[in-house]
Write an enzyme that holds these catalytic residues in place. Structure first.
Site, PDB file in Angstrom:
ATOM      1  N   LYS A  13     -33.563  21.368 -28.554  1.00 62.89           N
ATOM      2  CA  LYS A  13     -34.043  21.045 -30.066  1.00 62.89           C
ATOM      3  C   LYS A  13     -34.362  22.433 -30.100  1.00 62.89           C
ATOM      4  CE  LYS A  13     -37.701  18.384 -28.295  1.00 62.89           C
ATOM      5  NZ  LYS A  13     -36.851  17.889 -26.734  1.00 62.89           N
ATOM      6  N   ARG A  88     -44.143  12.615 -31.027  1.00 63.97           N
ATOM      7  CA  ARG A  88     -43.945  11.968 -30.050  1.00 63.97           C
ATOM      8  C   ARG A  88     -44.621  10.639 -29.498  1.00 63.97           C
ATOM      9  NH1 ARG A  88     -43.003  18.235 -27.328  1.00 63.97           N
ATOM     10  NH2 ARG A  88     -42.000  17.831 -25.848  1.00 63.97           N
ATOM     11  N   ARG A 127     -34.180  26.604 -17.280  1.00 65.63           N
ATOM     12  CA  ARG A 127     -34.549  27.630 -18.049  1.00 65.63           C
ATOM     13  C   ARG A 127     -35.905  28.973 -17.966  1.00 65.63           C
ATOM     14  NH1 ARG A 127     -37.053  24.044 -23.395  1.00 65.63           N
ATOM     15  NH2 ARG A 127     -38.388  22.749 -21.498  1.00 65.63           N
ATOM     16  N   ARG A 160     -42.079  27.797 -17.473  1.00 64.06           N
ATOM     17  CA  ARG A 160     -42.894  27.426 -17.463  1.00 64.06           C
ATOM     18  C   ARG A 160     -43.078  26.100 -16.068  1.00 64.06           C
ATOM     19  NH1 ARG A 160     -41.009  24.630 -22.831  1.00 64.06           N
ATOM     20  NH2 ARG A 160     -42.209  23.026 -22.322  1.00 64.06           N
ATOM     21  N   ARG A 171     -42.308  14.261 -17.719  1.00 64.84           N
ATOM     22  CA  ARG A 171     -42.173  14.008 -18.597  1.00 64.84           C
ATOM     23  C   ARG A 171     -40.789  13.019 -19.259  1.00 64.84           C
ATOM     24  NH1 ARG A 171     -40.917  20.556 -19.497  1.00 64.84           N
ATOM     25  NH2 ARG A 171     -41.077  20.088 -21.840  1.00 64.84           N
TER      26      ARG A 171
HETATM   27  P1  ADP Z   1     -35.655  21.605 -25.792  1.00 63.81           P
HETATM   28  O1  ADP Z   1     -36.765  22.450 -26.655  1.00 63.81           O
HETATM   29  O2  ADP Z   1     -35.064  20.464 -26.211  1.00 63.81           O
HETATM   30  O3  ADP Z   1     -36.574  21.496 -24.966  1.00 63.81           O
HETATM   31  P2  ADP Z   1     -34.842  23.914 -24.789  1.00 63.81           P
HETATM   32  O4  ADP Z   1     -34.101  24.565 -26.346  1.00 63.81           O
HETATM   33  O5  ADP Z   1     -35.665  24.506 -24.366  1.00 63.81           O
HETATM   34  O6  ADP Z   1     -34.433  22.412 -25.095  1.00 63.81           O
HETATM   35  O7  ADP Z   1     -33.136  24.016 -23.614  1.00 63.81           O
HETATM   36  C1  ADP Z   1     -33.580  23.383 -22.918  1.00 63.81           C
HETATM   37  C2  ADP Z   1     -33.182  24.413 -21.730  1.00 63.81           C
HETATM   38  O8  ADP Z   1     -31.224  24.136 -21.446  1.00 63.81           O
HETATM   39  C3  ADP Z   1     -32.730  26.445 -21.892  1.00 63.81           C
HETATM   40  O9  ADP Z   1     -32.969  27.128 -20.695  1.00 63.81           O
HETATM   41  C4  ADP Z   1     -31.277  26.694 -22.717  1.00 63.81           C
HETATM   42  O10 ADP Z   1     -30.966  27.839 -22.642  1.00 63.81           O
HETATM   43  C5  ADP Z   1     -30.235  25.484 -23.097  1.00 63.81           C
HETATM   44  N1  ADP Z   1     -29.807  24.432 -22.840  1.00 63.81           N
HETATM   45  C6  ADP Z   1     -29.627  24.015 -24.779  1.00 63.81           C
HETATM   46  N2  ADP Z   1     -28.737  23.740 -25.456  1.00 63.81           N
HETATM   47  C7  ADP Z   1     -27.854  24.125 -24.641  1.00 63.81           C
HETATM   48  C8  ADP Z   1     -26.554  23.296 -24.819  1.00 63.81           C
HETATM   49  N3  ADP Z   1     -26.201  23.131 -25.469  1.00 63.81           N
HETATM   50  N4  ADP Z   1     -25.717  24.082 -23.367  1.00 63.81           N
HETATM   51  C9  ADP Z   1     -25.951  24.275 -21.899  1.00 63.81           C
HETATM   52  N5  ADP Z   1     -27.182  24.696 -21.654  1.00 63.81           N
HETATM   53  C10 ADP Z   1     -28.132  24.453 -23.546  1.00 63.81           C
HETATM   54  P1  AMP Z   2     -42.256  21.200 -25.770  1.00 60.73           P
HETATM   55  O1  AMP Z   2     -42.599  22.787 -25.896  1.00 60.73           O
HETATM   56  O2  AMP Z   2     -41.822  20.601 -26.792  1.00 60.73           O
HETATM   57  O3  AMP Z   2     -42.100  21.362 -24.379  1.00 60.73           O
HETATM   58  O4  AMP Z   2     -44.004  20.399 -25.158  1.00 60.73           O
HETATM   59  C1  AMP Z   2     -44.332  21.265 -23.680  1.00 60.73           C
HETATM   60  C2  AMP Z   2     -45.378  20.167 -24.115  1.00 60.73           C
HETATM   61  O5  AMP Z   2     -47.195  19.935 -24.986  1.00 60.73           O
HETATM   62  C3  AMP Z   2     -45.316  18.763 -23.819  1.00 60.73           C
HETATM   63  O6  AMP Z   2     -44.639  18.726 -22.921  1.00 60.73           O
HETATM   64  C4  AMP Z   2     -46.091  18.412 -24.235  1.00 60.73           C
HETATM   65  O7  AMP Z   2     -47.144  18.350 -22.860  1.00 60.73           O
HETATM   66  C5  AMP Z   2     -47.165  19.065 -25.637  1.00 60.73           C
HETATM   67  N1  AMP Z   2     -47.046  18.634 -26.833  1.00 60.73           N
HETATM   68  C6  AMP Z   2     -46.094  19.004 -27.462  1.00 60.73           C
HETATM   69  N2  AMP Z   2     -46.041  18.346 -28.312  1.00 60.73           N
HETATM   70  C7  AMP Z   2     -46.796  17.086 -28.511  1.00 60.73           C
HETATM   71  C8  AMP Z   2     -46.892  16.305 -29.205  1.00 60.73           C
HETATM   72  N3  AMP Z   2     -46.098  16.277 -30.536  1.00 60.73           N
HETATM   73  N4  AMP Z   2     -47.899  14.793 -28.779  1.00 60.73           N
HETATM   74  C9  AMP Z   2     -48.090  15.480 -27.755  1.00 60.73           C
HETATM   75  N5  AMP Z   2     -48.570  15.971 -26.519  1.00 60.73           N
HETATM   76  C10 AMP Z   2     -47.325  16.966 -27.040  1.00 60.73           C
END
Ligand code: ADP
Ligand code: AMP
Length: 216
Positions: A13, A88, A127, A160, A171
């Protein structure tokens, strides 16, 4: 354009949001980033939120809805935005509807990035995030030029705490129980777009752009 990007943790995302906000000039509203930034500023809200976040639990609907509402109303009804990681829970989805209705606004599209569990685990444990600018890398799929150092700003990369395997499992369980039902919530409204997230970064982005073209 008012977009919502959904998907399990690690679906990509944030990575896709970064390109969308640049290309469509959208305000990026990431609740996860808002909580982390609040904690870094030493605020009570952020510190309290991190207790839930680090174990992989959700922050309460009440707190989360409050910060999103504040942000949306500060931006105003004319601002184009991308919501990333919110809503969420179904309760949050209802709250968002109320906020948008109050502002006389509505969502253009809900983009749901679909990724299998095995791929998610691989993505999340690899990540790495820049402490300074928040740019996201992956140890295998998107490594920085120099290990541990951000290409963009030279900042230190870190893992993280909620990307450790135990938190990730929690999660994913919470995603299935609380977040996945939102997909059905949006399905009936003709705004939901499912995107195959198990492709290259570029291919996922191409499919999102195509879906948005078809919708608008
Ligand atoms: P989210 O915001 O949904 O938690 P991220 O955008 O942070 O996900 O992506 C999670 C991990 O996966 C990051 O380390 C990112 O670089 C990697 N990633 C995201 N999209 C892809 C893809 N299409 N192919 C390979 N790795 C990806
Ligand atoms: P993210 O950066 O989107 O992966 O979010 C990291 C963490 O923040 C999640 O695992 C939750 O603990 C908290 N969080 C983010 N967005 C929400 C939401 N909409 N509702 C509740 N917790 C959230």
């Amino acid at each position: 354009m008012k977009l919502l990007v959904m998907g399990p943790p690690g679906a990509g995302k944030g990575s896709q949001a970064r390109k969308l906000i640049r290309d469509f000039n959208l305000e990026h509203i990431s609740t996860g980033d808002m909580f982390r930034q609040s904690a870094e500023r030493g605020e009570e809200l952020g510190k309290k939120a991190m207790e839930y976040i680090n174990d992989g639990n959700l922050v309460s609907d009440e707190i989360t809805n409050r910060i999103v509402k504040k942000k949306l109303f500060e931006e105003g009804a004319n601002t184009c935005f991308l919501l990333d990681g919110y809503p969420r829970t179904v309760t949050q989805a209802h709250a968002l509807d109320d906020m948008l209705q109050e502002m006389g606004s509505k969502l253009t599209a809900v983009i749901n990035i679909v990724v299998d569990k095995e791929v998610i685990l691989e993505r999340m444990v690899g990540r790495r995030v820049c402490r300074d600018c928040g740019y996201t890398y992956h140890t295998h799929f998107k490594p920085p030029k120099e290990e541990g150092v951000c290409d963009k700003c030279g900042g230190e990369l870190y893992q993280r705490p909620d990307d450790k395997l135990e938190s990730v499992r929690n999660r994913l369980r919470i995603y299935e129980e609380k977040t996945r039902p939102i997909i059905d919530y949006y399905k009936g409204r003709g705004v939901l777009v499912n995107i195959n997230g198990m492709q290259s970064f570029e291919a996922v982005y191409r499919d999102i752009r195509k879906a948005l073209r078809d919708l608008t």
